[in-house]
Design a protein around this motif. Structure first.
Motif, short mmCIF file in Angstrom:
data_model
loop_
_atom_site.label_atom_id
_atom_site.label_comp_id
_atom_site.label_asym_id
_atom_site.label_seq_id
_atom_site.Cartn_x
_atom_site.Cartn_y
_atom_site.Cartn_z
N LEU A 188 -5.78 9.21 0.17
CA LEU A 188 -6.60 7.76 0.86
C LEU A 188 -6.56 6.81 2.04
O LEU A 188 -4.96 6.90 2.57
N ASN A 204 -15.87 -1.37 -3.31
CA ASN A 204 -16.24 -1.46 -1.43
C ASN A 204 -16.87 -2.38 -0.89
O ASN A 204 -16.80 -3.31 -0.64
N GLN A 264 1.25 -1.41 0.08
CA GLN A 264 -0.16 -0.29 0.43
C GLN A 264 1.15 1.27 0.04
O GLN A 264 -0.09 2.02 -0.90
N VAL A 293 -8.18 4.51 -8.40
CA VAL A 293 -7.47 4.66 -7.64
C VAL A 293 -7.13 5.57 -8.34
O VAL A 293 -5.91 6.79 -8.07
N VAL A 352 -7.77 3.58 4.18
CA VAL A 352 -7.92 1.51 4.39
C VAL A 352 -9.01 2.00 5.93
O VAL A 352 -7.88 1.64 7.06
N TYR A 355 -11.89 1.76 1.10
CA TYR A 355 -11.35 2.74 0.77
C TYR A 355 -12.23 4.02 0.59
O TYR A 355 -13.15 3.88 0.54
N ARG A 401 -9.47 -1.83 -8.43
CA ARG A 401 -10.26 -1.10 -7.46
C ARG A 401 -8.72 0.05 -7.42
O ARG A 401 -8.25 1.56 -7.16
N ASP A 402 -7.62 -0.90 -7.07
CA ASP A 402 -6.60 -0.42 -7.37
C ASP A 402 -6.50 0.71 -8.75
O ASP A 402 -5.32 1.85 -8.49
#
Length: 542
Positions: free
Chosen positions: A212, A176, A65, A201, A214, A220, A197-198
């Motif tokens: 961002l 999500n 991350q 982003v 978590v 997210y 999802r990443d």
């Protein structure tokens, strides 16, 4: 014997899962946003602690991350530099063209005035001067129109980028929910959904700088300019709206719900395409427009001052040689009163006019005004009894009674270049003399001498003022090129580091393919051996 069969079967199953994972990695080697996956293996045991083969603990996504966040931030800054550089390069090419620029036309106009001074009664010289003046003002208008078109283009690009931001936010919010539901059903992280999802982003960061966090393990939450764009309640939206201070200037807003929109400070968004476009408009485009307007206004004002004091061929007083725009002002939409401003230029103070807009705020407790010059942040304070306020070649008179907190934007040079035209249509109306008859050239000489006068803010001639504008845009362009190149290098390095963790290495996957194939074959031999032993036992019993 059954234990031997069972151990072999667990090995076959684990090898099959690992082979499938490796094959999936190889298939997605060029898939954008894909993170390499690894099959987790651990020892299986019986109730008494004896070995019972191998079991798969899941398919893990190779992902960091922190490293991905650094890469997204770097890409967002790169995107901002690239969009700013792309726009300012167009302005630099326009203003820096030595043949199509304004400098030669201004020189030609003053040269025509010098020629007129040599033959003040010559109709050809007068006609030529009007032609030169019209060519010059046409170029002022053309440049102003080009810069205005760029402003409209920026607005259009911002509108498109914001629509895409909202689309990505909605998709991230939906993912999500899908990720939570899928993980609850399977007990395993849905790697493909996580990658999607990443990737969204990252794409969102290319448009606007995001923060961002978590929450609750894998939910997210994304904020933009301190506002929650995506959270546990879903996705909200950015909008392009008229500024409360200046309705002619679109700004970003955030929909807070119930039909309410909160205007965002322009400085709150710096990254991504949106940040780059806004930085271009604020730091490059608008200053260039104001400097161009300043040159147009000051040139027109100084020529008009002298021309109106001269005499025509008929011995009449000269009128305005050029037409240009008047100052404008806007009352803030959040004002508590209906007060407005009456703004005009101070007579004979054209050299004091700055290339800037202003913000005037009223303090009801002290009955005073705070004036901020927006180009450099310089502030001045006036008492309520100092009306009209005078500053930088401008006079301001309040119409009505303001209330505490009321604010106004003053734009002295708004569209000065766009409105610049030659007011004289008859060559005989050119005031070349000062009351000395048809051969009088004194006023023409004085107007020609303006070419070298430090008329721009009292320290620059018209040509040097224009040269400074061209130089400033060129310097900003070169600076952005250097910064953009450096940022691209940093982004490339971070991308390499991120790919070393999450990227698929074909050589490594080939080795894994051979390794798990051998594992599969070896476990098949275990089962084959167990079967052979079982057959032998059956033969003994027979």
């Amino acid at each position: 014997m059954s234990n031997l069969f069972g151990i072999g079967l667990t090995g076959l199953g684990a090898a099959q899962t690992a082979l499938a994972t490796t094959s999936n990695n190889i298939s997605n080697v060029n898939t954008p946003g894909y993170s390499r996956q690894v099959t987790g293996l651990s020892t299986a045991q019986t109730g008494d602690g004896q070995g019972a083969g191998v079991r798969t603990t899941g398919v893990e996504r190779q992902y960091q991350q922190y490293l991905t966040g650094q890469l997204n931030d770097a890409k967002s800054r790169s995107s901002a530099f690239d969009s700013h550089l792309s726009q300012i390069s167009q302005v630099n090419n326009l203003l820096g063209d030595s043949e199509a620029g304004l400098a030669p036309l201004m020189q030609k106009f003053f040269g025509g005035m010098q020629t007129l001074s040599a033959s003040p009664a010559d109709s050809a010289a007068r006609e030529s001067l009007l032609g030169d003046a019209n060519s010059m003002t046409a170029q002022f208008r053309a440049f102003s129109e080009y810069l205005s078109d760029m402003g409209e283009s920026v607005e259009s690009q911002l509108d498109g980028a914001i629509s895409q931001v909202n689309n990505y936010a909605e998709q991230i919010s939906n993912l999500n929910k899908q990720i939570v539901q899928t993980q609850a059903k399977t007990g395993q992280p849905p790697n493909n959904l996580l990658d999607q999802r990443d990737q969204l982003v990252s794409a969102l960061g290319d448009l606007v700088d995001v923060k961002l966090s978590v929450q609750d393990g894998n939910d997210y939450h994304i904020s933009v300019a301190g506002q929650p764009l995506v959270d546990s309640n879903g996705a909200k939206s950015l909008v392009l709206m008229d500024s409360s201070a200046d309705p002619t200037r679109p700004v970003l807003g955030f929909e807070v719900g119930n039909g309410q929109v909160r205007e965002l400070p322009e400085s709150s968004i710096k990254g991504g395409t949106v940040g780059g476009l806004m930085a271009f408009r604020k730091d490059s485009l608008e200053p260039a427009q104001q400097r161009l307007d300043q040159i147009a206004h000051t040139l027109a004002a100084r020529i008009n001052e002298l021309h109106e004091g001269g005499t025509t061929l008929k011995g009449e007083a000269g009128g305005a040689f050029f037409k240009t725009a008047d100052p404008v002002s806007f009352s803030d939409a959040n004002n508590n009163s209906t007060a407005t401003l009456d703004v005009k230029f101070t007579e004979g103070a054209s050299a004091e006019v700055r290339a800037s807009n202003y913000r005037l705020e009223y303090d009801g407790d002290t009955s005073s005004y705070k004036l901020t010059r927006m180009s450099d942040g310089d502030q001045r304070f006036f008492g309520g009894d100092e009306m009209p306020l005078q500053f930088d070649g401008v006079e301001v008179q309040m119409q009505g009674q303001p209330l505490d907190g009321d604010a106004f934007v003053i734009k002295p040079l708004d569209r000065a270049a766009a409105a610049m035209e030659v007011a004289v249509t008859n060559t005989a109306a050119i005031a070349a003399g000062q009351g000395g008859g048809t051969g009088d050239n004194r006023n023409a000489l004085d107007m020609a001498a303006l070419q070298d006068e430090p008329a721009i803010e009292g320290d620059s001639s018209f040509n040097s003022g224009y040269a400074r504008l061209v130089s400033d845009i060129g310097n900003k362009t070169r600076s952005l090129q250097v910064n953009s190149s450096a940022q691209d290098m940093l982004t490339s390095e971070l991308e390499t580091a991120q790919q070393s963790v999450s990227g698929v290495n074909l050589d490594e996957e080939r080795v894994n393919l051979m390794y798990y194939q051998q594992m599969y074959q070896a476990n098949a031999r275990v089962i084959e051996t167990a079967a052979s032993l079982f057959d032998t036992l059956l033969g003994i019993r027979a």
